[in-house]
Motif scaffolding. Sequence first.
Motif, PDB file in Angstrom:
ATOM      1  N   PRO A  86       0.811  -1.218   0.000  1.00 25.19           N
ATOM      2  CA  PRO A  86       0.000   0.000   0.000  1.00 25.19           C
ATOM      3  C   PRO A  86       0.848   1.273   0.000  1.00 25.19           C
ATOM      4  N   GLU A  87       2.084   1.191   0.482  1.00 26.33           N
ATOM      5  CA  GLU A  87       2.958   2.370   0.491  1.00 26.33           C
ATOM      6  C   GLU A  87       3.295   2.805  -0.929  1.00 26.33           C
ATOM      7  N   HIS A  88       3.680   1.846  -1.742  1.00 24.36           N
ATOM      8  CA  HIS A  88       4.116   2.174  -3.101  1.00 24.36           C
ATOM      9  C   HIS A  88       3.070   1.790  -4.157  1.00 24.36           C
ATOM     10  N   CYS A  89       1.904   1.307  -3.694  1.00 25.77           N
ATOM     11  CA  CYS A  89       0.778   0.994  -4.602  1.00 25.77           C
ATOM     12  C   CYS A  89       1.222   0.051  -5.720  1.00 25.77           C
ATOM     13  N   GLN A  90       1.852  -1.053  -5.334  1.00 25.26           N
ATOM     14  CA  GLN A  90       2.277  -2.014  -6.331  1.00 25.26           C
ATOM     15  C   GLN A  90       2.057  -3.439  -5.820  1.00 25.26           C
ATOM     16  N   ALA A  91       2.069  -4.387  -6.746  1.00 27.21           N
ATOM     17  CA  ALA A  91       1.896  -5.801  -6.399  1.00 27.21           C
ATOM     18  C   ALA A  91       2.467  -6.643  -7.527  1.00 27.21           C
ATOM     19  N   GLU A  92       2.686  -7.936  -7.202  1.00 36.47           N
ATOM     20  CA  GLU A  92       3.247  -8.864  -8.187  1.00 36.47           C
ATOM     21  C   GLU A  92       2.157  -9.792  -8.722  1.00 36.47           C
ATOM     22  N   LEU A  93       2.074  -9.886 -10.043  1.00 33.72           N
ATOM     23  CA  LEU A  93       1.124 -10.786 -10.707  1.00 33.72           C
ATOM     24  C   LEU A  93       1.750 -12.172 -10.868  1.00 33.72           C
ATOM     25  N   GLY A  94       0.961 -13.200 -10.576  1.00 34.54           N
ATOM     26  CA  GLY A  94       1.423 -14.575 -10.812  1.00 34.54           C
ATOM     27  C   GLY A  94       0.254 -15.431 -11.280  1.00 34.54           C
ATOM     28  N   PHE A  95       0.561 -16.517 -11.986  1.00 35.10           N
ATOM     29  CA  PHE A  95      -0.526 -17.369 -12.502  1.00 35.10           C
ATOM     30  C   PHE A  95       0.017 -18.735 -12.890  1.00 35.10           C
ATOM     31  N   TRP A  96      -0.861 -19.722 -12.886  1.00 32.89           N
ATOM     32  CA  TRP A  96      -0.579 -21.006 -13.537  1.00 32.89           C
ATOM     33  C   TRP A  96      -1.897 -21.542 -14.102  1.00 32.89           C
ATOM     34  N   ILE A  97      -1.751 -22.324 -15.155  1.00 34.93           N
ATOM     35  CA  ILE A  97      -2.906 -22.961 -15.806  1.00 34.93           C
ATOM     36  C   ILE A  97      -2.604 -24.461 -15.857  1.00 34.93           C
ATOM     37  N   GLY A  98      -3.577 -25.281 -15.516  1.00 37.14           N
ATOM     38  CA  GLY A  98      -3.395 -26.737 -15.572  1.00 37.14           C
ATOM     39  C   GLY A  98      -2.952 -27.177 -16.959  1.00 37.14           C
ATOM     40  N   ARG A  99      -2.034 -28.143 -17.013  1.00 38.73           N
ATOM     41  CA  ARG A  99      -1.391 -28.550 -18.268  1.00 38.73           C
ATOM     42  C   ARG A  99      -2.389 -28.855 -19.386  1.00 38.73           C
ATOM     43  N   GLU A 100      -3.495 -29.512 -19.016  1.00 34.21           N
ATOM     44  CA  GLU A 100      -4.443 -29.912 -20.079  1.00 34.21           C
ATOM     45  C   GLU A 100      -5.200 -28.725 -20.681  1.00 34.21           C
ATOM     46  N   TRP A 101      -5.039 -27.531 -20.066  1.00 31.97           N
ATOM     47  CA  TRP A 101      -5.759 -26.349 -20.552  1.00 31.97           C
ATOM     48  C   TRP A 101      -4.837 -25.336 -21.202  1.00 31.97           C
ATOM     49  N   TRP A 102      -3.571 -25.657 -21.403  1.00 33.69           N
ATOM     50  CA  TRP A 102      -2.628 -24.714 -22.011  1.00 33.69           C
ATOM     51  C   TRP A 102      -3.012 -24.431 -23.461  1.00 33.69           C
ATOM     52  N   GLY A 103      -2.622 -23.245 -23.917  1.00 39.20           N
ATOM     53  CA  GLY A 103      -2.738 -22.888 -25.328  1.00 39.20           C
ATOM     54  C   GLY A 103      -4.131 -22.475 -25.767  1.00 39.20           C
ATOM     55  N   LYS A 104      -5.014 -22.211 -24.817  1.00 38.03           N
ATOM     56  CA  LYS A 104      -6.382 -21.794 -25.158  1.00 38.03           C
ATOM     57  C   LYS A 104      -6.614 -20.314 -24.863  1.00 38.03           C
ATOM     58  N   GLY A 105      -5.567 -19.602 -24.448  1.00 35.83           N
ATOM     59  CA  GLY A 105      -5.722 -18.177 -24.142  1.00 35.83           C
ATOM     60  C   GLY A 105      -6.284 -17.892 -22.759  1.00 35.83           C
ATOM     61  N   TYR A 106      -6.401 -18.939 -21.926  1.00 35.60           N
ATOM     62  CA  TYR A 106      -6.987 -18.707 -20.600  1.00 35.60           C
ATOM     63  C   TYR A 106      -6.081 -17.843 -19.713  1.00 35.60           C
ATOM     64  N   ALA A 107      -4.764 -18.037 -19.796  1.00 39.43           N
ATOM     65  CA  ALA A 107      -3.868 -17.217 -18.971  1.00 39.43           C
ATOM     66  C   ALA A 107      -3.973 -15.751 -19.379  1.00 39.43           C
ATOM     67  N   ARG A 108      -3.995 -15.487 -20.671  1.00 40.97           N
ATOM     68  CA  ARG A 108      -4.135 -14.094 -21.147  1.00 40.97           C
ATOM     69  C   ARG A 108      -5.416 -13.474 -20.626  1.00 40.97           C
ATOM     70  N   GLU A 109      -6.499 -14.230 -20.765  1.00 43.14           N
ATOM     71  CA  GLU A 109      -7.811 -13.692 -20.385  1.00 43.14           C
ATOM     72  C   GLU A 109      -7.877 -13.411 -18.881  1.00 43.14           C
ATOM     73  N   ALA A 110      -7.340 -14.337 -18.090  1.00 43.50           N
ATOM     74  CA  ALA A 110      -7.385 -14.182 -16.634  1.00 43.50           C
ATOM     75  C   ALA A 110      -6.431 -13.077 -16.166  1.00 43.50           C
ATOM     76  N   ALA A 111      -5.229 -13.045 -16.743  1.00 43.07           N
ATOM     77  CA  ALA A 111      -4.249 -12.040 -16.324  1.00 43.07           C
ATOM     78  C   ALA A 111      -4.749 -10.633 -16.634  1.00 43.07           C
ATOM     79  N   ALA A 112      -5.375 -10.460 -17.804  1.00 43.23           N
ATOM     80  CA  ALA A 112      -5.890  -9.130 -18.169  1.00 43.23           C
ATOM     81  C   ALA A 112      -6.938  -8.666 -17.163  1.00 43.23           C
ATOM     82  N   ALA A 113      -7.812  -9.579 -16.756  1.00 47.11           N
ATOM     83  CA  ALA A 113      -8.871  -9.201 -15.809  1.00 47.11           C
ATOM     84  C   ALA A 113      -8.288  -8.812 -14.457  1.00 47.11           C
ATOM     85  N   VAL A 114      -7.242  -9.523 -14.027  1.00 47.55           N
ATOM     86  CA  VAL A 114      -6.668  -9.246 -12.704  1.00 47.55           C
ATOM     87  C   VAL A 114      -5.824  -7.972 -12.726  1.00 47.55           C
ATOM     88  N   VAL A 115      -5.171  -7.698 -13.839  1.00 45.90           N
ATOM     89  CA  VAL A 115      -4.448  -6.420 -13.944  1.00 45.90           C
ATOM     90  C   VAL A 115      -5.449  -5.262 -13.872  1.00 45.90           C
TER      91      VAL A 115
END
Length: 177
Positions: A86-115
Amino acid sequence: MPTLRTARLILGPFEPNDAVEVQRLAGAREIADTTVSIPHPYELDHAVAWIEQQRKESVRGRSVTFAIRLSDRTLVGSVGLRDIDPEHCQAELGFWIGREWWGKGYAREAAAAVVRFGFEILGLNRIYAHHMVRNPAAGRVLESTGMQREGLLRQRVRKWGRYEDVVLYAVLRDEGD
Ligand SMILES: CC(C)(COP(=O)(O)OP(=O)(O)OC[C@H]1O[C@@H](n2cnc3c(N)ncnc32)[C@H](O)[C@@H]1OP(=O)(O)O)[C@@H](O)C(=O)NCCC(=O)NCCS
């Protein structure tokens, strides 16, 4: 803890009864291979403790971790902001997607919403992330959120007994999509 909806995904809290599926998905060697805080092997106890830890950290405002689910509630991964500062108004983004769901754009879609959530709801000014050099898919996901590469951290982490170079990315509130 809010629920975020995107075109294909529902981002909400992890529940205690997600533990078995968290263990199965996060327990894959491919997930541990390019992350630093996921143990391997990953026991059911790890999943149970991790879900409880996320709940506590969310209450304290230190991090916010979303389960990524399809519209039928199938759990496909995790995305979140940690080390909320809260002092510097910053945070670190992290994510993982289950192996069987890779390559479908889910990480992009989820990361954009959380940013977007980080800037608009948490009032952050800067969101940053790291990925190992040998994990370019994560770099593509980060770039898709508007993040810029800020530098190379040489031998920043040790994985499977070997030091690994890590790329630092960040996006500022004024630059967000
Ligand atoms: C990184 C990870 C989250 C990507 O998940 P995903 O849902 O498959 O990602 P998306 O489908 O949204 O996007 C992947 C992007 O990487 C690209 N990509 C995939 N493999 C790649 C490779 N070997 N080299 C370069 N780009 C690659 C895809 O083309 C896509 O980019 P595009 O949308 O511009 O075409 C997933 O692989 C994962 O969970 N890995 C293990 C955990 C991890 O590394 N987390 C990130 C830590 S920083």
